[in-house]
Write a protein that holds these residues in place. Structure first.
Motif, PDB file in Angstrom:
ATOM      1  N   PRO A 189       0.812  -1.221   0.000  1.00  0.00           N
ATOM      2  CA  PRO A 189       0.000   0.000   0.000  1.00  0.00           C
ATOM      3  C   PRO A 189       0.844   1.269   0.000  1.00  0.00           C
ATOM      4  O   PRO A 189       0.475   2.259  -0.652  1.00  0.00           O
ATOM      5  N   VAL A 190       1.969   1.267   0.698  1.00  0.00           N
ATOM      6  CA  VAL A 190       2.831   2.447   0.699  1.00  0.00           C
ATOM      7  C   VAL A 190       3.335   2.725  -0.717  1.00  0.00           C
ATOM      8  O   VAL A 190       3.371   3.888  -1.167  1.00  0.00           O
ATOM      9  N   LEU A 191       3.719   1.658  -1.439  1.00  0.00           N
ATOM     10  CA  LEU A 191       4.182   1.835  -2.814  1.00  0.00           C
ATOM     11  C   LEU A 191       3.059   2.389  -3.689  1.00  0.00           C
ATOM     12  O   LEU A 191       3.276   3.304  -4.479  1.00  0.00           O
ATOM     13  N   SER A 192       1.838   1.824  -3.549  1.00  0.00           N
ATOM     14  CA  SER A 192       0.709   2.300  -4.357  1.00  0.00           C
ATOM     15  C   SER A 192       0.384   3.756  -4.058  1.00  0.00           C
ATOM     16  O   SER A 192       0.137   4.557  -4.980  1.00  0.00           O
ATOM     17  N   LEU A 193       0.380   4.121  -2.787  1.00  0.00           N
ATOM     18  CA  LEU A 193       0.101   5.509  -2.426  1.00  0.00           C
ATOM     19  C   LEU A 193       1.224   6.426  -2.903  1.00  0.00           C
ATOM     20  O   LEU A 193       0.978   7.576  -3.288  1.00  0.00           O
ATOM     21  N   GLY A 194       2.461   5.923  -2.884  1.00  0.00           N
ATOM     22  CA  GLY A 194       3.574   6.704  -3.415  1.00  0.00           C
ATOM     23  C   GLY A 194       3.426   6.954  -4.907  1.00  0.00           C
ATOM     24  O   GLY A 194       3.672   8.068  -5.385  1.00  0.00           O
ATOM     25  N   LEU A 195       3.014   5.912  -5.660  1.00  0.00           N
ATOM     26  CA  LEU A 195       2.766   6.088  -7.085  1.00  0.00           C
ATOM     27  C   LEU A 195       1.641   7.087  -7.325  1.00  0.00           C
ATOM     28  O   LEU A 195       1.699   7.901  -8.256  1.00  0.00           O
ATOM     29  N   ALA A 196       0.602   7.018  -6.481  1.00  0.00           N
ATOM     30  CA  ALA A 196      -0.502   7.975  -6.607  1.00  0.00           C
ATOM     31  C   ALA A 196      -0.002   9.395  -6.371  1.00  0.00           C
ATOM     32  O   ALA A 196      -0.375  10.333  -7.098  1.00  0.00           O
ATOM     33  N   GLY A 197       0.862   9.562  -5.365  1.00  0.00           N
ATOM     34  CA  GLY A 197       1.391  10.890  -5.086  1.00  0.00           C
ATOM     35  C   GLY A 197       2.261  11.422  -6.222  1.00  0.00           C
ATOM     36  O   GLY A 197       2.147  12.591  -6.608  1.00  0.00           O
ATOM     37  N   ILE A 198       3.112  10.557  -6.766  1.00  0.00           N
ATOM     38  CA  ILE A 198       3.958  10.968  -7.894  1.00  0.00           C
ATOM     39  C   ILE A 198       3.091  11.332  -9.099  1.00  0.00           C
ATOM     40  O   ILE A 198       3.327  12.341  -9.781  1.00  0.00           O
ATOM     41  N   GLY A 199       2.060  10.517  -9.337  1.00  0.00           N
ATOM     42  CA  GLY A 199       1.156  10.795 -10.451  1.00  0.00           C
ATOM     43  C   GLY A 199       0.415  12.099 -10.275  1.00  0.00           C
ATOM     44  O   GLY A 199       0.249  12.876 -11.233  1.00  0.00           O
ATOM     45  N   TRP A 200      -0.010  12.358  -9.040  1.00  0.00           N
ATOM     46  CA  TRP A 200      -0.728  13.617  -8.774  1.00  0.00           C
ATOM     47  C   TRP A 200       0.188  14.823  -9.008  1.00  0.00           C
ATOM     48  O   TRP A 200      -0.224  15.830  -9.610  1.00  0.00           O
ATOM     49  N   LEU A 201       1.425  14.733  -8.540  1.00  0.00           N
ATOM     50  CA  LEU A 201       2.378  15.830  -8.749  1.00  0.00           C
ATOM     51  C   LEU A 201       2.634  16.055 -10.237  1.00  0.00           C
ATOM     52  O   LEU A 201       2.661  17.198 -10.712  1.00  0.00           O
ATOM     53  N   ALA A 202       2.810  14.927 -10.977  1.00  0.00           N
ATOM     54  CA  ALA A 202       3.041  15.060 -12.421  1.00  0.00           C
ATOM     55  C   ALA A 202       1.831  15.658 -13.112  1.00  0.00           C
ATOM     56  O   ALA A 202       1.957  16.524 -13.996  1.00  0.00           O
ATOM     57  N   ASP A 203       0.635  15.217 -12.691  1.00  0.00           N
ATOM     58  CA  ASP A 203      -0.592  15.705 -13.306  1.00  0.00           C
ATOM     59  C   ASP A 203      -0.831  17.183 -12.983  1.00  0.00           C
ATOM     60  O   ASP A 203      -1.370  17.937 -13.800  1.00  0.00           O
ATOM     61  N   THR A 204      -0.412  17.595 -11.805  1.00  0.00           N
ATOM     62  CA  THR A 204      -0.671  18.962 -11.361  1.00  0.00           C
ATOM     63  C   THR A 204       0.361  19.960 -11.872  1.00  0.00           C
ATOM     64  O   THR A 204       0.021  21.091 -12.264  1.00  0.00           O
ATOM     65  N   PHE A 205       1.629  19.552 -11.895  1.00  0.00           N
ATOM     66  CA  PHE A 205       2.686  20.524 -12.156  1.00  0.00           C
ATOM     67  C   PHE A 205       3.480  20.293 -13.441  1.00  0.00           C
ATOM     68  O   PHE A 205       4.085  21.231 -13.954  1.00  0.00           O
ATOM     69  N   LEU A 206       3.507  19.072 -13.959  1.00  0.00           N
ATOM     70  CA  LEU A 206       4.371  18.789 -15.101  1.00  0.00           C
ATOM     71  C   LEU A 206       3.620  18.650 -16.409  1.00  0.00           C
ATOM     72  O   LEU A 206       3.989  19.240 -17.419  1.00  0.00           O
ATOM     73  N   ILE A 207       2.565  17.823 -16.398  1.00  0.00           N
ATOM     74  CA  ILE A 207       1.836  17.536 -17.640  1.00  0.00           C
ATOM     75  C   ILE A 207       0.467  18.193 -17.540  1.00  0.00           C
ATOM     76  O   ILE A 207      -0.468  17.629 -16.968  1.00  0.00           O
ATOM     77  N   THR A 208       0.356  19.386 -18.065  1.00  0.00           N
ATOM     78  CA  THR A 208      -0.888  20.154 -17.916  1.00  0.00           C
ATOM     79  C   THR A 208      -1.491  20.558 -19.252  1.00  0.00           C
ATOM     80  O   THR A 208      -2.449  21.322 -19.291  1.00  0.00           O
ATOM     81  N   GLY A 209      -0.944  20.041 -20.329  1.00  0.00           N
ATOM     82  CA  GLY A 209      -1.432  20.469 -21.629  1.00  0.00           C
ATOM     83  C   GLY A 209      -2.566  19.640 -22.181  1.00  0.00           C
ATOM     84  O   GLY A 209      -2.975  19.833 -23.329  1.00  0.00           O
ATOM     85  N   GLY A 210      -3.094  18.701 -21.384  1.00  0.00           N
ATOM     86  CA  GLY A 210      -4.158  17.835 -21.875  1.00  0.00           C
ATOM     87  C   GLY A 210      -3.616  16.737 -22.765  1.00  0.00           C
ATOM     88  O   GLY A 210      -2.410  16.477 -22.825  1.00  0.00           O
TER      89      GLY A 210
END
Length: 378
Positions: free
Chosen positions: A121-142
């Motif tokens: 679960p820690v790994l899954s939540l870590g992946l979710a956190g990394i994905g959220w950061l990427a979705d919020t700050f890195l990949i924002t062009g749709g």
């Protein structure tokens, strides 16, 4: 969904061996991949109106593959940490409802049990956190990358949170087991508590759609029950299996090789079977061991082969013809008991074992069937 499991026989399609751990994919995964592709195809078509229907379904299939890559990473987190603790990991299998790590021994302490269970679960939540950061700050062009990342981090968040629920066979159940084990100083007590937690979760999963329908004042759509019932069935069966294993493990301390062994007498290979059986009856022995002329054990006479030999033929059949050659792994110390006896038998599966004293003298023959009878009715 993740769990640690005892040895399974089905392997599936072997995909690789990361960190020295064989990874297999069950054929049931392809059912889920097809279902996810069909289910999310229209969703991606609506989210990405600039692409064709065929491309939308291709993206949905890519999502299914990436989702199971996330599940694989979840299972690797369990398995790699288990190997680091010195626990043998037989393989990882991806199947219908997620993945299973086949860890062949339980962690020796509640702390290690907790850590191995929590790793997924820690790994899954870590992946979710990394994905959220990427979705919020890195990949924002749709476009496809952002849609895929959004779906993946949400899926990993759900997997991580769901697996933290406190009931076996979920990871949260193993964490609960570790906590109760620590408090009660008894792993069996922890297993029983976590297994009943799993059964309660299973009931709540099925009851939740009915409660939601009542609270919102709408009629229940029985299509909404499909996945809750599937998941609840899986959890209920896993919890019930854990209870059965707990009852079995409670009997392991009763195992004693000496107490379960059949007294054996030595005979040479050329001894007629009828004569060997006569000697055994005279000495109230339940097994025959073939020895050389210096008394060194060579083979164990197979009981089923003896029973299959008609009585009128026994005077004309040599005992050696009824015996199975001894391999070194089939020779066990007569003073083995409990977990040590189970481990020795697991490492060298056989129908019968020769028990010897510390000096090498023959004590008797231990039958796997006699050991199994200790657990019959559990």
């Amino acid at each position: 969904m993740s769990e640690q499991s005892p040895r399974q026989e089905f392997s599936g399609l072997r995909m690789g061996k990361p960190f020295g751990i064989p990874v297999y994919v069950s054929w049931t995964w392809f059912i889920v991949a097809a279902f996810i592709t069909w289910l999310f195809g229209d969703t991606f078509r609506q989210m990405l109106p600039e692409i064709s229907s065929a491309a939308a379904y291709a993206v949905a299939f890519a999502f299914a593959v990436l989702l199971y890559v996330s599940v694989l990473l979840h299972e690797l987190a369990h398995s790699v940490l288990a190997k680091w603790y010195g626990l043998p990991v037989r393989r990882i299998t991806l199947y219908l409802l997620g993945g299973v790590s086949e860890i062949e021994k339980e962690p020796p302490t509640p702390g290690k049990e907790f850590m191995v269970a929590a790793a997924g679960p820690v790994l899954s939540l870590g992946l979710a956190g990394i994905g959220w950061l990427a979705d919020t700050f890195l990949i924002t062009g749709g476009g496809v990358p952002e849609v895929l990342i959004w779906q993946l981090w949400v899926a990993n968040l759900i997997v991580g949170v769901f697996n933290l629920l406190p009931g076996l066979p979920l990871d949260g159940g193993r964490m609960l087991r570790a906590g109760v084990w620590k408090l009660a100083r008894n792993p069996g007590t922890g297993t029983v508590a976590a297994a009943w937690g799993g059964r309660i979760l299973a009931v709540l999963l099925v009851a939740a759609p009915f409660g939601l329908a009542t609270a919102t004042g709408r009629e229940i759509d029985f299509r909404d029950l499909i996945w809750p019932v599937v998941l609840a069935s899986f959890i209920w069966m896993g919890a019930s299996q854990a209870l059965r294993v707990a009852r079995i493990r409670a009997r392991i301390p009763q195992l004693n090789a000496r107490a379960l062994a059949r007294r054996a007498i030595p005979v040479t290979a050329e001894t007629p079977l009828a004569e060997a059986l006569r000697r055994a009856a005279e000495e109230h022995a339940g097994a025959l061991v073939v020895v050389d002329h210096e008394g060194r054990p060579l083979a164990i006479v197979n009981e089923s082969a003896v029973q299959a030999t008609p009585e009128h033929r026994r005077p004309w059949v040599n005992t050696g013809a009824m015996a199975k050659a001894l391999e070194p792994s089939m020779v066990l110390a007569a003073d083995l008991a409990g977990e040590d006896l189970i481990d020795a038998m697991r490492d060298a599966p056989a129908g019968e074992y020769l028990l010897v004293e510390r000096g090498g003298e023959i004590y008797g023959v231990l039958s796997t069937a006699d050991v199994n009878r200790v657990f019959s009715g559990v």
